[in-house]
Structures are given as structure tokens and as C-alpha cells.
Enzyme design. Structure first.
Site, PDB file in Angstrom:
ATOM      1  N   GLU A 102       0.777  -1.052  -0.076  1.00  0.00           N
ATOM      2  CA  GLU A 102      -0.040   0.108   0.215  1.00  0.00           C
ATOM      3  C   GLU A 102       0.713   1.365  -0.029  1.00  0.00           C
ATOM      4  O   GLU A 102       2.096   1.185   0.542  1.00  0.00           O
ATOM      5  CB  GLU A 102      -0.750   0.069   1.147  1.00  0.00           C
ATOM      6  CG  GLU A 102      -1.827  -1.266   1.588  1.00  0.00           C
ATOM      7  CD  GLU A 102      -2.042  -1.282   2.851  1.00  0.00           C
ATOM      8  OE1 GLU A 102      -2.027  -0.638   3.774  1.00  0.00           O
ATOM      9  OE2 GLU A 102      -2.684  -2.495   3.234  1.00  0.00           O
ATOM     10  N   LYS A 113       2.249   4.536   1.318  1.00  0.00           N
ATOM     11  CA  LYS A 113       2.459   5.185   2.692  1.00  0.00           C
ATOM     12  C   LYS A 113       2.020   6.647   2.792  1.00  0.00           C
ATOM     13  O   LYS A 113       2.898   7.568   2.344  1.00  0.00           O
ATOM     14  CB  LYS A 113       3.820   5.071   3.532  1.00  0.00           C
ATOM     15  CG  LYS A 113       3.906   5.609   4.911  1.00  0.00           C
ATOM     16  CD  LYS A 113       5.305   5.005   5.280  1.00  0.00           C
ATOM     17  CE  LYS A 113       5.380   5.398   6.713  1.00  0.00           C
ATOM     18  NZ  LYS A 113       5.203   6.733   7.077  1.00  0.00           N
ATOM     19  N   ARG A 126      -2.796   9.509  16.918  1.00  0.00           N
ATOM     20  CA  ARG A 126      -2.151   8.576  17.596  1.00  0.00           C
ATOM     21  C   ARG A 126      -1.455   8.841  18.711  1.00  0.00           C
ATOM     22  O   ARG A 126      -1.120   7.862  19.583  1.00  0.00           O
ATOM     23  CB  ARG A 126      -1.059   8.054  16.349  1.00  0.00           C
ATOM     24  CG  ARG A 126      -0.073   6.791  16.699  1.00  0.00           C
ATOM     25  CD  ARG A 126       1.015   6.549  15.581  1.00  0.00           C
ATOM     26  NE  ARG A 126       1.711   5.640  16.234  1.00  0.00           N
ATOM     27  CZ  ARG A 126       2.738   5.924  17.001  1.00  0.00           C
ATOM     28  NH1 ARG A 126       3.120   7.272  17.416  1.00  0.00           N
ATOM     29  NH2 ARG A 126       3.817   4.820  17.369  1.00  0.00           N
ATOM     30  N   LYS A 134      10.789   3.595   2.671  1.00  0.00           N
ATOM     31  CA  LYS A 134      10.958   4.927   2.636  1.00  0.00           C
ATOM     32  C   LYS A 134      11.400   5.344   1.281  1.00  0.00           C
ATOM     33  O   LYS A 134      12.461   4.873   0.974  1.00  0.00           O
ATOM     34  CB  LYS A 134      11.603   5.393   3.805  1.00  0.00           C
ATOM     35  CG  LYS A 134      10.790   5.017   5.087  1.00  0.00           C
ATOM     36  CD  LYS A 134       9.484   5.668   5.310  1.00  0.00           C
ATOM     37  CE  LYS A 134       9.484   7.305   5.343  1.00  0.00           C
ATOM     38  NZ  LYS A 134       9.774   7.730   6.452  1.00  0.00           N
ATOM     39  N   CYS A 156       7.900  50.074  -1.604  1.00  0.00           N
ATOM     40  CA  CYS A 156       7.053  49.254  -2.426  1.00  0.00           C
ATOM     41  C   CYS A 156       7.558  49.211  -3.920  1.00  0.00           C
ATOM     42  O   CYS A 156       7.545  50.317  -4.521  1.00  0.00           O
ATOM     43  CB  CYS A 156       5.439  49.467  -2.156  1.00  0.00           C
ATOM     44  SG  CYS A 156       4.601  48.544  -3.407  1.00  0.00           S
ATOM     45  N   CYS A 163       3.642  46.755   2.147  1.00  0.00           N
ATOM     46  CA  CYS A 163       3.455  47.891   1.718  1.00  0.00           C
ATOM     47  C   CYS A 163       2.377  48.737   2.452  1.00  0.00           C
ATOM     48  O   CYS A 163       1.208  48.116   2.802  1.00  0.00           O
ATOM     49  CB  CYS A 163       2.933  47.841   0.265  1.00  0.00           C
ATOM     50  SG  CYS A 163       2.428  49.489  -0.729  1.00  0.00           S
ATOM     51  N   CYS A 189      -2.015  51.643  -3.403  1.00  0.00           N
ATOM     52  CA  CYS A 189      -1.035  50.617  -3.983  1.00  0.00           C
ATOM     53  C   CYS A 189      -1.973  49.723  -5.263  1.00  0.00           C
ATOM     54  O   CYS A 189      -2.911  49.153  -4.716  1.00  0.00           O
ATOM     55  CB  CYS A 189      -0.219  49.830  -3.210  1.00  0.00           C
ATOM     56  SG  CYS A 189       0.726  48.670  -4.036  1.00  0.00           S
TER      57      CYS A 189
END
Length: 657
Positions: free
Chosen positions: A109, A111, A132, A306, A400, A418, A423
Site C-alpha cells: 500500500e 504510505k 495516534r 521509505k 514598495c 506596503c 497601491c
């Protein structure tokens, strides 16, 4: 049809549609129809709360905030798995297991890289969900898990007690959208989908969890009273029959085929909707699992293979700065094209100045890069051995790059923003806020119309709204000029709004609707507020030094002064209608709770503030009294426990008269 029957019918129809959409990925009901039926159910439940069913889909949106998570001791421990990192290590496990269990087959399966949880059901009803934790003790996150649409709330033909284990995850698309939104708002982003899922499940506000679009894949039966199974695959098929969203799997016994499946999952991982970090190989025979047992840390009958993360080196060719809709300056590294996780990467997020300085990223550097959650390119480190001579440290601009206004650091110092009131990068968002319900309340000026007007060059500032003409609005509606004339009337009417709304509409950081009212009441006019000193601003009740400085600096900006001058010339009201002359509620904190029938909550709040009081949303020892409408609930109970007076609506009206 009677309300009870209709509620039952709608609950059944919507739950079935939800199962088809969220579990089977096979929608059978159009979104419009689903939303229509859901609204009907919400209205029926609101009118008949006692008839609402435990598995109603209306309970999926969250709303119950928790202060702490209670501990849950797992009936069956949620064990972790031994990791293997090569085919040789995997072969050792397979050989060892098949020697002990001749002819053994294994479930292979993906992971999922998420948060492992246990879901507990009693007589078919979902009663508890827990993280868990350390495998023995976890945290009760039931209310948050209820917002995950793929978790069934009710099971048919289920055992008296059933506990299943699954992995909560955030789909890649949801992760990308979430991080983009957080970055746009100048908030801390999540490093990967796993962190995002874990943070979303453990947030104290279930509404936040609901918005995060989490999902789950179930992969194990922990406990099923009265049921017996011979194999793991049999349990997975059983879970499917109960309408769980189950992990995909293949059951194999041949070693080469297991190798091929592990390799295939790795190759296909980028096509999956969720992030995975490996493959799980489990012995299928449940009796043989009991025979093999476990070590102190891991079961002997399963391992997790892994996958190594894909990382590559590339060159930083440039660093560019983008200005988001909230004014946050976001730096991005332009990198030499590199193939990574199935796509060609040409840029990587640099988050903020702190991130750049910590890694000391400079133009011309060779950097190691990967994709967070297989999606977002990120720089891991700089290869200093390849740094060219003369490479200079990088610092974000002090002005800016779009409008030239000064930039300022957020309170936590992580982001630059800014300060320009006009703006262009922030225009769409600023106008959406300016016309919103709690601000100038201009009905009809929706985001689509605003964007069209910006595109046409008809508006460059919120002040331009008051200079719109019928010609400028022509062609934006299919209905012709009728809608345009209606909008112009709404704009004209908004000029007479109280200045408290205008103050809020200006979008000054730290200034919400309540602060706008406080400022309007204290100063009386916008012109007086504009000329207030920093010391004068700190004298306003409930306004601290940070908020005062934010207000003072906003009014000092040339763009702000220009916009305010044009608003004044357009005839927008700058005077307060909220000056407190009757102080009967001065110094009092009042809580409204339950369904009010004699006036709306907004009207009641308006009266409280007009008489010098403060309307609060929570009961504490500082509460003066509570006004309780119908179905008042926990706030009324808490007030009585604390000995705080509780008034009916009629008693409150008598105080107002």
C-alpha cells in the site's frame, strides 16, 4: 411533507451524494443542487432544532471551539512501523517472514504522509476520534474530524463497537491553495502537507479545520466486536462495504512483483492527490501476524519502505519581489530551469527576509532545491563552495516596488508590507474591503464588477468609486443601465454612512469595526482623527500603543492623505453620528446570547455602544449583564454560575426606553 420526514429525506439524500463525491470520487448530484438542498435542510433544522439528526451534513462545517484536547487511551495500540531504505533491506524482511510463514502473501500500500488517527464507532455512530500520540495515548479531536467529509458519521450493519485506523491528509491542491493564501496574508506557511494536516486537525477552531479540505484513507481494523477476519485484505473489503474511503492495495506473494509494485508506487506518486513518503508492506494472514508478534517498538509482520526525496542543484539567477493583494512583499528566487518531481522548476519561494538571511541566499549562488509536498519548490541550502566572488547579501527593498510607498514590518517581524493606501497591487482587495457590509456597505459592487472596472482603468483608488459615471459602468451588466443606476444610487447613499464605517473601510492595520466606532466616538470627526498625535491616540479606550502607531503612520502617508482629500471632495461624510451623549451604559460590558426577536443583534449592539457600553461575545467576571433570547445555551448558564444578572429582551428594552 412533515418537517421530520423532509429532514430525514434530505439528510439521506445529501449523505449519499457526499459519499459518492468524497469517497467514490463519482459525483451524481450537481453542486448547485447539493447547495440548494443543504440550504433547505439548514432552514428546516433552524426552525426545528430538535429534529436534526446526528449524521446531518450541516454539522460538517465546524463551529465548536475547544480550549484543550482531552487524552484518549487507545483500546488497541497504534503501533509505528520499522523503516527500510533499500530493496536489500526489504528482501531481508520478506525472506525472514516467508521462512516463518511459508507461502505468505503481502498487502502493498502507499504510505500516506499525514496524521494517523483512530475512529471509534458505537452501534454504528461515530463517537470518538483520536490522534495516534505515542501509540498508547492520543488526543481527542472528535469535533475536528467530524468536518472531514469522507469520514462516515453513521454506519449500517456495523458491529456494536468498531475502531478503525486511518491517515488524515491534506490533498496537494488544497495544500498549495492554503499556503498561497497564508503567504498572501503575510502569515506563516506550512512546510509540507503533513504539517498542514496535523496543524489543521489540532486547531482549536473547528471552522478552520472545515475550511482546510482535509481527507482520510482508512487502512486498518483495530477492533470489531463480534466480527472475525482471516486476512488483512478481507478487513479492507469489509471497510469498503461500510462506506469508508480505503487505502488502495495489491496483495502479492512473489518477491519480484512486490519489488515492482513498490517501484510503481514511487513512479506514480506525483499523480496521486496526496503526498506519500513510501510504501507499506504488510503480511496478509492475520493469524500469522499473531504468531510473529512484535518487538518493543514495531510489529514483526510489516515494514515501511521509505522513498528518498528528489533534490537537485541549480543556480539562483535573480531575486524578484512580488506584492500580494494584502500588501505583503514576497521574494522569489529565479533559478536556472531544473527538472524536479516531474516538472520543470524555474523559481522557488524565499518566504521573507528572515529566511533569506538565515540561509544567506545571494544572486549567483548554487543551491540545493526540492519540492515541498511534491508541489512547492523550496531552497534547502546554499553550496558555499560554488559561491562566485563578489556575490552580495540580499535585502528586501525599503519601498514598495509597485507604488513606491514605505514598507513596514508586521508585528512579529516576519513580513514586510506596503503601506500605500492606493497601491495598485492591493487595489482589488482594498476596494472589496471598502465596500463590504461592515464598512461602506455598497451593495452591487461585487468582485467581478470591481475587477472589470480596474481592468478598464475606471478606478485606481477606493475614492474613485465616488466619481463613477453611468458611462463608466456601461456594458458591465446584460440588463443594461438599470443595474448601473441602482449601483450609482447605492454609492450615493453610502456617502451618508457614519464616519465609524469609513474609518474601518480605510483598511488601517489593527483597526476593526469596533475600533472604528471607538475612534469615531472619541474624536467626533475624521479630520480631528487625522491630526491626532500618537499620544492622543493612546488615550482612546481599548487602543494600545501598537494600534495607535499603526493609525498614526497610516494618516502620515501621502497616498492616504490624497485618497482622503478626494473622498471629502466627493461629499463622503466625515462626521460622527455616534458621539456618546447618553452614558447610561458607560463602563458596562454586555453580552447578547440566543435568538433575539425584538431586534437584530446588530441593532442591539448599536444601542449598547450609543449609550457608552461595550458589547462582548463571551461571558467573564467582567460582564455586567447578559441579555438572553431564545435557546440562549451555554452563555446564559455560565452567567448564572458566575452570579451575573441575566435579562430578558423585554427587561433590556425597558432599560433602553
Amino acid at each position: 411533507m412533515e418537517p421530520k420526514q423532509r429532514i430525514e429525506e434530505l439528510t439521506r439524500l445529501l449523505n449519499e451524494a457526499g459519499y459518492r463525491y468524497y469517497v467514490l470520487d463519482d459525483p451524481t448530484m450537481p453542486d448547485f443542487e447539493y447547495d440548494r438542498l443543504l440550504r433547505e435542510l439548514e432552514d428546516l433544522e433552524k426552525a426545528n432544532p430538535e429534529l436534526a439528526l446526528p449524521d446531518s451534513p450541516t454539522k460538517r462545517v465546524g463551529g465548536q471551539a475547544v480550549s484543550t484536547f482531552d487524552e484518549v487511551t487507545h483500546a488497541v495500540p497504534l503501533m509505528s512501523l520499522q523503516d527500510v531504505f533499500s530493496m536489500e533491506e526489504l528482501d531481508d524482511f520478506l525472506a525472514r517472514t516467508q521462512e516463518a510463514v511459508p507461502g505468505a502473501s503481502f498487502s502493498v500500500e502507499p504510505k500516506i504522509d499525514g496524521l494517523s488517527v483512530a475512529l471509534e464507532y458505537e452501534n454504528g455512530q461515530f463517537v470518538r476520534g483520536a490522534t495516534r500520540g505515542n501509540g498508547v495515548v492520543g488526543e481527542d479531536v472528535t469535533e475536528n474530524l467530524k468536518t472531514i467529509r469522507s469520514i462516515p458519521m453513521t454506519l449500517e450493519n456495523a458491529p456494536a463497537r468498531l475502531i478503525v485506523r486511518g491517515e488524515v491528509f491534506m490533498p496537494k491542491k488544497a495544500f498549495q491553495t492554503l499556503n498561497e493564501t497564508l503567504e498572501e496574508n503575510g502569515e506563516k506557511t506550512f512546510a509540507n502537507p503533513r504539517n498542514a494536516a496535523a496543524g489543521s486537525v489540532r486547531t482549536k477552531d473547528t471552522k478552520v479545520t472545515a475550511r482546510r479540505k482535509l481527507d482520510i484513507l482508512v487502512f486498518n481494523v483495530q477492533l470489531a466486536e463480534g466480527k472475525t477476519f482471516s486476512s488483512h485484505v478481507e478487513t479492507l473489503e469489509y471497510l469498503k462495504s461500510l462506506h469508508f474511503k480505503v487505502i488502495p492495495y495489491k496483495c502479492l506473494s512473489d518477491r519480484e512483483k512486490i519489488h515492482a509494485e513498490v517501484t510503481r508506487i514511487n513512479k506514480e506518486r506525483r499523480k496521486l492527490s496526496c503526498d506519500i513518503d513510501g510504501a507499506v508492506i504488510k503480511l496478509d494472514d492475520l493469524a500469522a501476524r499473531e504468531f510473529l508478534g512484535a518487538t518493543a517498538k514495531f510489529p514483526r509482520w510489516a515494514v515501511a519502505y521509505k522513498y528518498p526525496p528528489e533534490e537537485k542543484e541549480t543556480l539562483v539567477e535573480d531575486i524578484v519581489v512580488q506584492v500580494g493583494r494584502t500588501g505583503v512583499l514576497t521574494p522569489k528566487a529565479v533559478v536556472a530551469p531544473v527538472r524536479l518531481a516531474g516538472t520543470t522548476v524555474t523559481n522557488a519561494t524565499l518566504h521573507n527576509q528572515d529566511f533569506i538571511s538565515r540561509l544567506d541566499i545571494r544572486v549567483g549562488d548554487t543551491v540545493r532545491i526540492r519540492k515541498a509536498g511534491e508541489i512547492i519548490p523550496e531552497i534547502l541550502e546554499v553550496n558555499l563552495s560554488k559561491r562566485p566572488e563578489g556575490a552580495q547579501p540580499y535585502f528586501l527593498p525599503k519601498k514598495c516596488p509597485v507604488c513606491g510607498a514605505a514598507v513596514e514590518r508586521d508585528e512579529d517581524g516576519a513580513f514586510l508590507r506596503c503601506t500605500g493606501a492606493e497601491c495598485p497591487a492591493q487595489l482589488s482587495r482594498n476596494i472589496a474591503h471598502f465596500v463590504s457590509r461592515d464598512a461602506m456597505d455598497i451593495e452591487g459592487l461585487g468582485s467581478a464588477i470591481v475587477d472589470s472596472l480596474i481592468e478598464k482603468g475606471a478606478i485606481h483608488s477606493p475614492a474613485d468609486i465616488y466619481y463613477l459615471t453611468l458611462d463608466a459602468l456601461a456594458g458591465l451588466w446584460k440588463s443594461g443601465t438599470k443595474a448601473a443606476q441602482k449601483l450609482l444610487s447605492a454609492i450615493e447613499a453610502s456617502k451618508q454612512q457614519d464616519v465609524s464605517r469609513l474609518i474601518f473601510a480605510l483598511g488601517i492595520r489593527q483597526v476593526g469595526a469596533k475600533t472604528g466606532k471607538s475612534l469615531a466616538s472619541y474624536f467626533g470627526s475624521l479630520e480631528t482623527l487625522m491630526d491626532a498625535s500618537l499620544e492622543e491616540l493612546t488615550q482612546v479606550p481599548d487602543i494600545g500603543e501598537v494600534t495607535a502607531r499603526s493609525i498614526y503612520e497610516w494618516f502620515a502617508q501621502p497616498q492616504s492623505r490624497h485618497m482622503l482629500r478626494r473622498l471629502k471632495e466627493a461629499g463622503v461624510n466625515f462626521e460622527s453620528k455616534r458621539v456618546v451623549t447618553d452614558t447610561r451604559f458607560a463602563g458596562k460590558t454586555i453580552v447578547l446570547t440566543g435568538a433575539l426577536t425584538r431586534f437584530t443583534r446588530e441593532e442591539a449592539t448599536e444601542k449598547i455602544e450609543l449609550f457608552g457600553g461595550k458589547a462582548s461575545g463571551s461571558v467573564s467576571k467582567k460582564t455586567s449583564f447578559v441579555v438572553a433570547g431564545e435557546n440562549a445555551g451555554s452563555k446564559e448558564r455560565k452567567a448564572r454560575e458566575l452570579g451575573i444578572p441575566v435579562l430578558t429582551e423585554d427587561e433590556f428594552l425597558e432599560m433602553l426606553s
